[in-house]
Design an enzyme around this catalytic site. Structure first.
Site, PDB file in Angstrom:
ATOM      1  N   ARG A 114       0.810  -1.212   0.000  1.00 21.85           N
ATOM      2  CA  ARG A 114       0.000   0.000   0.000  1.00 21.85           C
ATOM      3  C   ARG A 114       0.852   1.275   0.000  1.00 21.85           C
ATOM      4  NH1 ARG A 114      -3.180  -3.932   1.837  1.00 21.85           N
ATOM      5  NH2 ARG A 114      -1.166  -4.652   2.578  1.00 21.85           N
ATOM      6  N   THR A 115       1.738   1.371   0.984  1.00 19.16           N
ATOM      7  CA  THR A 115       2.421   2.648   1.206  1.00 19.16           C
ATOM      8  C   THR A 115       3.339   3.002   0.032  1.00 19.16           C
ATOM      9  OG1 THR A 115       2.385   2.047   3.548  1.00 19.16           O
ATOM     10  CG2 THR A 115       3.720   3.948   2.927  1.00 19.16           C
ATOM     11  N   LYS A 126      25.722  -5.352  -1.663  1.00 22.19           N
ATOM     12  CA  LYS A 126      27.190  -5.421  -1.804  1.00 22.19           C
ATOM     13  C   LYS A 126      27.882  -4.764  -0.620  1.00 22.19           C
ATOM     14  CE  LYS A 126      26.690  -4.771  -6.781  1.00 22.19           C
ATOM     15  NZ  LYS A 126      26.843  -3.732  -7.811  1.00 22.19           N
ATOM     16  N   ARG A 151      11.038   3.788   4.411  1.00 23.14           N
ATOM     17  CA  ARG A 151      10.522   2.738   5.301  1.00 23.14           C
ATOM     18  C   ARG A 151      11.703   1.859   5.712  1.00 23.14           C
ATOM     19  NH1 ARG A 151       5.439  -1.256   4.866  1.00 23.14           N
ATOM     20  NH2 ARG A 151       4.469   0.716   5.420  1.00 23.14           N
ATOM     21  N   HIS A 178       4.114   5.535  11.875  1.00 23.65           N
ATOM     22  CA  HIS A 178       3.749   5.452  10.452  1.00 23.65           C
ATOM     23  C   HIS A 178       2.845   6.665  10.205  1.00 23.65           C
ATOM     24  CE1 HIS A 178       2.771   3.996   6.594  1.00 23.65           C
ATOM     25  NE2 HIS A 178       2.435   2.743   6.866  1.00 23.65           N
TER      26      HIS A 178
HETATM   27  N1   CP Z   1      -0.588  -0.101   5.888  1.00 23.47           N
HETATM   28  C1   CP Z   1       0.610  -0.378   5.396  1.00 23.47           C
HETATM   29  O1   CP Z   1       1.636   0.208   5.795  1.00 23.47           O
HETATM   30  O2   CP Z   1       0.635  -1.336   4.411  1.00 23.47           O
HETATM   31  P1   CP Z   1       1.919  -1.778   3.578  1.00 23.47           P
HETATM   32  O3   CP Z   1       2.833  -2.512   4.522  1.00 23.47           O
HETATM   33  O4   CP Z   1       1.392  -2.647   2.470  1.00 23.47           O
HETATM   34  O5   CP Z   1       2.590  -0.532   3.061  1.00 23.47           O
END
Ligand code: CP
Length: 323
Positions: free
Chosen positions: A61-62, A89, A111, A144
């Protein structure tokens, strides 16, 4: 768009977001949602800007939502995946970020499985004197923020689709259920919902919901019923097996019996209750499969759709500062 007394350069956490900032995000996202409803779903706002998606941990999603948001704003986008990068590497995370800085990135969306990595990179980029803005797309158990903001937008839009504002949530009862301990989504939501004046109730087994969460100014319950009673919204969270280093629940079946959300259990809630889940979902564990697919009750598809408008808003707000 909103008048912009916006002066936040990086978005790393929602813990210090003010009500005004939350409302700027809501108002800007609402404007971009209008763009996404047009036949031509694209604006030139970030033309020739470069957004680098640095996802060191898997995401559906993100990552795709940020990519689409950047493209809808006409930005150029670079996507990074660790398995096909020079990280394999031995290149460090910071050297990877510096490489994208040298390519002219205006925004880095990061992320990582370790809490604090987006902050680390933001600090390093600031020390290098660059103007790149860093957006935390989920770090470890920490936060998040874009998920918290898209959840906020989804809640407010469900209450008033034309004028989604934080005031709508004052006094609303919101239950957050499940694996709170390992959830960065829960931490971001707690901060923003409490700031909006919502009445937040957490429910989960004591192994996944330490009493310390009460320090956020929320109610902590180790059974589901008091959290659901008269709730206006229920957010369920994924049982994060991959982050569980110990045996924290008796069995998945027993967990579902105690904390799984079902149509029957929603009978305790407000008659107009709606259900959210940030995804990905373990069907039949934290939520029954038929409830997840119930379009009258589930806001899960809206969360995904709204995520694009909210991320367009965030990219817009922080990119303009890095001009
Ligand atoms: N909600 C969420 O962070 O989903 P993903 O891990 O698919 O990005």
């Amino acid at each position: 768009m909103a008048d912009r007394p916006w002066d936040r350069h990086h978005i790393l956490s929602l813990v210090d977001f003010s009500v005004d900032e939350l409302n700027i995000v809501l108002q800007t996202a609402h404007s971009f949602k209008g763009v996404l409803l047009r036949q031509t779903k694209k604006v030139p706002t970030l033309q020739a800007r470069l957004v680098a998606n640095l996802f060191f941990e898997p995401s559906t999603r993100t990552r795709n939502s940020f990519e689409l948001a950047a493209k809808r704003l006409s930005a150029d986008v670079l996507n990074f995946a660790p398995s096909t990068s020079s990280l394999s590497k031995g290149e460090t995370i910071l050297d990877t970020a510096k490489t994208f800085l040298a390519m002219g990135a205006d925004v880095m969306v990061i992320r990582h499985q370790q809490s604090g990595v987006p902050q680390l990179i933001a600090t390093a980029m600031d020390e290098l004197g660059g103007k790149v803005a860093v957006l935390n797309a989920g770090d470890g158990y920490h936060e998040h923020p874009s998920q918290g903001l898209l959840d906020l937008f989804t809640l407010c839009t469900a209450l008033d689709a034309e004028q989604p504002t934080t005031q709508l949530l004052a006094g609303k009862k919101i239950a957050i259920v499940g694996d709170i301990l390992h959830s960065r989504v829960a931490r971001s939501n707690l901060s923003s919902l409490v700031t909006c004046g919502a009445e937040v109730h957490l429910a989960g087994p004591p192994t996944l919901l330490p009493r310390e969460f009460a320090a956020y100014g929320v109610q902590v319950h180790w059974s589901l019923e008091p959290a659901l009673l008269a709730a206006d919204f229920v957010m369920t969270l994924r049982l994060q097996h991959e982050r569980m280093s110990q045996y924290l629940i008796p069995s998945v079946r027993e967990y579902h019996q105690q904390f799984g959300l079902t149509h029957a259990r929603l009978g305790l809630c407000h008659p107009q209750v709606k259900v959210l889940h940030p995804g990905p979902v373990n069907r039949g564990v934290e939520i029954s499969s038929d409830l997840m697919d119930d379009v009258a009750l589930s806001l899960i598809p809206q969360q995904v759709t709204n995520g694009i408008a909210v991320r367009m808003a965030l990219l817009y707000l922080i990119s303009n500062l890095s001009a």
